[in-house]
Design an enzyme around this catalytic site. Structure first.
Site, mmCIF file in Angstrom:
data_model
loop_
_atom_site.group_PDB
_atom_site.id
_atom_site.type_symbol
_atom_site.label_atom_id
_atom_site.label_comp_id
_atom_site.label_asym_id
_atom_site.label_seq_id
_atom_site.Cartn_x
_atom_site.Cartn_y
_atom_site.Cartn_z
ATOM 1 N N ARG A 70 42.453 42.478 29.018
ATOM 2 C CA ARG A 70 42.275 43.016 30.380
ATOM 3 C C ARG A 70 42.610 44.508 30.415
ATOM 4 O O ARG A 70 41.915 45.290 31.036
ATOM 5 C CB ARG A 70 43.144 42.252 31.383
ATOM 6 C CG ARG A 70 43.153 42.916 32.766
ATOM 7 C CD ARG A 70 43.790 42.067 33.834
ATOM 8 N NE ARG A 70 42.993 40.900 34.119
ATOM 9 C CZ ARG A 70 43.476 39.665 34.249
ATOM 10 N NH1 ARG A 70 44.779 39.461 34.121
ATOM 11 N NH2 ARG A 70 42.686 38.666 34.500
ATOM 12 N N THR A 89 51.456 31.160 32.946
ATOM 13 C CA THR A 89 52.098 32.249 32.225
ATOM 14 C C THR A 89 53.534 31.844 31.892
ATOM 15 O O THR A 89 54.244 32.577 31.218
ATOM 16 C CB THR A 89 52.142 33.519 33.105
ATOM 17 O OG1 THR A 89 52.628 33.138 34.396
ATOM 18 C CG2 THR A 89 50.776 34.145 33.257
ATOM 19 N N ASP A 115 44.800 27.662 38.170
ATOM 20 C CA ASP A 115 45.498 28.826 37.630
ATOM 21 C C ASP A 115 46.950 28.778 38.123
ATOM 22 O O ASP A 115 47.225 28.205 39.184
ATOM 23 C CB ASP A 115 44.797 30.089 38.141
ATOM 24 C CG ASP A 115 45.120 31.309 37.295
ATOM 25 O OD1 ASP A 115 45.766 31.149 36.243
ATOM 26 O OD2 ASP A 115 44.721 32.417 37.679
ATOM 27 N N LYS A 165 42.671 33.279 29.718
ATOM 28 C CA LYS A 165 42.797 31.871 30.155
ATOM 29 C C LYS A 165 41.664 31.493 31.118
ATOM 30 O O LYS A 165 41.022 30.453 30.933
ATOM 31 C CB LYS A 165 44.167 31.639 30.805
ATOM 32 C CG LYS A 165 45.322 31.864 29.829
ATOM 33 C CD LYS A 165 46.670 31.571 30.434
ATOM 34 C CE LYS A 165 47.079 32.523 31.523
ATOM 35 N NZ LYS A 165 47.190 33.940 31.060
ATOM 36 N N THR A 166 41.420 32.335 32.107
ATOM 37 C CA THR A 166 40.344 32.037 33.065
ATOM 38 C C THR A 166 38.996 32.023 32.340
ATOM 39 O O THR A 166 38.149 31.152 32.586
ATOM 40 C CB THR A 166 40.314 33.106 34.182
ATOM 41 O OG1 THR A 166 41.625 33.212 34.721
ATOM 42 C CG2 THR A 166 39.340 32.754 35.272
#
Ligand code: ADP
Length: 340
Positions: free
Chosen positions: A218, A159, A110, A65-66
């Protein structure tokens, strides 16, 4: 939960992650539909010489997302401003950010679901009309003044899109729901990261790491880093599948990507309560962990992997769980689950 399989970012990883972020939609692996849709939104805005529609990125941690927010800014030739829901605890915090935006900037918030309610209401007007209402003065003499702000694109990440207030969700022109990645996609993420880090790695070794990465880039990058450390310390210049497997067994990440705590939870379900549903608090006490950790990090992956099912009475291990741990299935007349 070991840090290795926790999809949340750790502070020490910020620089490492930044160095591996894809810089364009073309370099971004997977999420094909999202990429196509984002590309359309950005192209349409460029043709009409206006800011792009507001974008909501929804999905579990570690899926990009980032990274996508950064790509949106880059591909719109715009500056990116970053903040997060927890940093916006008052409407004034948000007013300060919004009123300092330059025309065309991309504002990334975020964890937008964690923003204060009062700020959320301010955001509605900002998103719709590029205006904010601020209170001037205190007490009975306080008045509301409407301020114009620069046109901007909001990229929100969450999220937990389910708990986002409807009026906020409705104000996004586009919502992208990010999905977990396939093993092949993760292998591409790893191959790209290895190239960037100057790591020589065999294809079957990237596949072995990918299959333990829980669908999450990640985690894939983090495992690669650990495998690289292992290879370095043991003076291996090329990472073979045997080296990757050895490294991951040292870190106790098994063939399904489960770590020690995941396996402990499974063991409690399979050996202490075979064939029975167990409450979350009992599981947490049995493995000596916080209930939140079991609920938020361990359980979702066990459920997603088909090792545990949630029933109205609690959590129950499936046949696949017994098989994974090499345990016999219980024979207590509760066989229905084992048809799964
Ligand atoms: P989120 O904001 O959803 O938690 P991030 O955007 O911070 O996730 O991504 C975590 C890491 O995974 C970053 O270092 C990034 O390089 C990598 N990553 C995420 N998605 C992709 C992708 N589609 N392709 C390549 N790398 C990715």
């Amino acid at each position: 939960m070991s840090d290795l399989t926790d999809p949340q970012i750790e502070r020490s990883e910020l620089a490492f992650e930044a160095s591996l972020r894809p810089g364009s939609l073309d370099e971004f692996v997977g999420q094909e539909n999202v990429r196509k849709q984002l590309s359309l939104i950005l192209d349409a805005a460029a043709i009409q010489k206006r800011v792009a529609d507001h974008i909501l990125l929804a999905g579990p941690p570690g899926l990009g997302k980032t990274t996508l927010a950064m790509i949106v800014a880059k591909e719109s030739n715009a500056n990116l401003r970053l903040t997060s829901g927890p940093a916006i605890q008052h409407a004034g915090d948000l007013a300060a950010v919004l009123s300092s935006l330059m025309p065309g900037e991309v504002l990334f918030i975020d964890e937008i679901h964690r923003m204060a309610r009062s700020a959320e209401e301010m955001l509605y007007l900002a998103m719709e009309d590029f205006r904010i209402d601020v209170m001037v003065g205190k007490g009975p003499g306080a008045t509301s003044v409407s301020l114009e702000i620069a046109p901007f694109t909001l990229v929100g990440a969450t999220t937990r899109s389910g708990i986002l207030a409807n009026p906020l969700r409705d104000r996004f022109g586009f919502t992208a729901n990010l999905e977990f990645y396939s093993d092949d996609e993760l292998a591409s993420v790893l191959a790209r990261a290895a190239r960037q880090l100057g790591i020589e790695i065999h294809t079957d070794a990237t596949a072995a790491i990918a299959s333990r990465s829980r669908g999450t880039p990640r985690i894939a990058n983090r495992l690669l880093r650990r495998v690289r450390d292992f290879a370095l310390v043991n003076s291996h210049s090329v990472i073979s599948v045997a080296i990757a497997n050895d490294a991951m067994s040292i870190y106790e990440v098994d063939s399904l990507g489960l770590d020690r705590l995941d396996r402990e939870v499974l063991k409690v379900l399979c050996t202490s309560y075979p064939g029975r549903a167990v409450g979350l608090s009992t599981i947490a006490v049995s493995v000596g962990e916080e209930q939140d950790t079991i609920d938020g990090v361990v359980e979702p992956y066990l459920v997603r992997s088909g090792l545990v099912v949630r029933t109205p009475k609690g959590r129950e291990a499936t046949a696949a769980a017994y098989q994974h741990l090499g345990l016999p299935k219980p024979n207590n007349g509760q066989a229905s689950l084992f048809d799964l």
